[in-house]
Design a protein around this motif. Structure first.
Motif, PDB file in Angstrom:
ATOM      1  N   THR A 222       0.840  -1.203   0.000  1.00 32.81           N
ATOM      2  CA  THR A 222       0.000   0.000   0.000  1.00 32.81           C
ATOM      3  C   THR A 222       0.875   1.253   0.000  1.00 32.81           C
ATOM      4  OG1 THR A 222      -1.772  -1.176   1.131  1.00 32.81           O
ATOM      5  CG2 THR A 222      -1.767   1.226   1.347  1.00 32.81           C
TER       6      THR A 222
ATOM      7  N   GLY B 220     -11.467  -2.861  -2.001  1.00 35.41           N
ATOM      8  CA  GLY B 220     -10.920  -3.576  -0.839  1.00 35.41           C
ATOM      9  C   GLY B 220     -10.248  -2.596   0.104  1.00 35.41           C
ATOM     10  N   CYS B 221     -11.054  -1.791   0.798  1.00 31.43           N
ATOM     11  CA  CYS B 221     -10.510  -0.627   1.533  1.00 31.43           C
ATOM     12  C   CYS B 221      -9.815  -0.985   2.836  1.00 31.43           C
ATOM     13  CB  CYS B 221     -11.611   0.390   1.781  1.00 31.43           C
ATOM     14  SG  CYS B 221     -12.998  -0.252   2.771  1.00 31.43           S
TER      15      CYS B 221
ATOM     16  N   ASP C 135     -15.559  -2.938   0.557  1.00 27.51           N
ATOM     17  CA  ASP C 135     -14.903  -4.119   1.121  1.00 27.51           C
ATOM     18  C   ASP C 135     -15.974  -5.145   1.481  1.00 27.51           C
ATOM     19  OD1 ASP C 135     -11.759  -4.312   2.486  1.00 27.51           O
ATOM     20  OD2 ASP C 135     -13.182  -5.938   2.829  1.00 27.51           O
TER      21      ASP C 135
ATOM     22  N   ASN D  80      -5.031  -2.077  -3.516  1.00 25.92           N
ATOM     23  CA  ASN D  80      -4.118  -3.161  -3.151  1.00 25.92           C
ATOM     24  C   ASN D  80      -5.043  -4.377  -3.130  1.00 25.92           C
ATOM     25  OD1 ASN D  80      -2.480  -5.039  -1.945  1.00 25.92           O
ATOM     26  ND2 ASN D  80      -1.801  -3.723  -0.270  1.00 25.92           N
TER      27      ASN D  80
END
Ligand SMILES: C[S@@+](CC[C@H](N)C(=O)[O-])C[C@H]1O[C@@H](n2cnc3c(N)ncnc32)[C@H](O)[C@@H]1O
Length: 205
Positions: free
Chosen positions: A47, A67-68, A90, A131
């Motif tokens: 990240t 996808g936080c 997410d 990421n």
């Protein structure tokens, strides 16, 4: 698959918040994390590579973090583009709760945290940063990227950070084919390699 993975919808174990000091976009801040989510100890190395090397996101419009987790990418998108709307998705509900709490605590009112299925289906994105969850397995990862990457706006770009030894190059090849090959409106390449990670760029003309 065990329900103890960071990508479980409902992580096992008590939801005990942890206060962690991190630096986001050069700003020292305290955030909430917890067990049962990705990288609860701070900003993940991959990240950090994305946050250092990706160019500024679109200043306005819709930005997406796929996808936080607890929110490092979504929060930096929101800090850099206060006029844009940042959509943070997410599958992990604990991650969504923490990301929303962290955005609120930092006064980032332009972050909208949601389950993936709640994002309006006609929404397109000027910038996507992610990421992505490589460990969900190849097919699930492909399904995820096939769902979101075609939703780039014309003129938009996606930046994905992937560990080199977890198949970054073959993933890039698959993305190129999935989006229509070299002659299409999408161009994908390796923008950067740093600390064992590739930063993949997918641009739509
Ligand atoms: C590698 S982590 C990155 C988390 C965070 N963005 C960060 O940089 O610390 C990937 C995230 O994707 C989430 N995820 C897994 N499958 C997903 C899916 N189908 N849709 C959205 N998010 C997903 C996981 O729960 C996890 O939080």
């Amino acid at each position: 698959m065990s329900s103890q993975h960071y990508f479980s919808a409902s992580p096992e174990g008590p939801f005990t918040r942890r206060r962690v000091e991190v630096t986001l976009d050069g700003r020292p801040v305290a955030v909430n994390t917890a067990g049962g989510i990705f990288s609860p100890e701070g900003v993940d190395k991959g990240t950090a590579v994305l946050l250092k090397h990706a160019p500024d996101p679109a200043a306005t419009g819709n930005l997406l973090d796929i996808g936080c987790g607890w929110g490092p990418i979504a929060l930096v998108l929101a800090m850099r583009s206060p006029e844009a709307t940042v959509w943070a998705v997410d599958v992990n509900e604990r991650s969504r709760t923490l990301c929303a709490e962290n955005a609120a605590a930092l006064g980032l009112s332009n972050v909208r945290v949601m389950a993936p299925e709640d994002i309006p289906s006609d929404l397109h994105f000027d910038t996507i940063w992610s990421n992505p969850p490589i460990r969900v397995g190849k097919q699930a990862l492909h399904d995820l990227l096939e769902h979101w990457l075609p939703r780039l706006q014309p003129g938009g770009a996606a930046w994905l950070v992937v560990q080199k030894n977890l198949g970054a190059d073959s993933l890039l090849g698959w993305i190129g084919e999935m989006l229509g090959g070299a002659a299409g409106e999408f161009r994908s390449d390796r923008a950067e390699t740093s600390k064992g990670f590739r930063l993949l760029r997918i641009a739509r003309s």
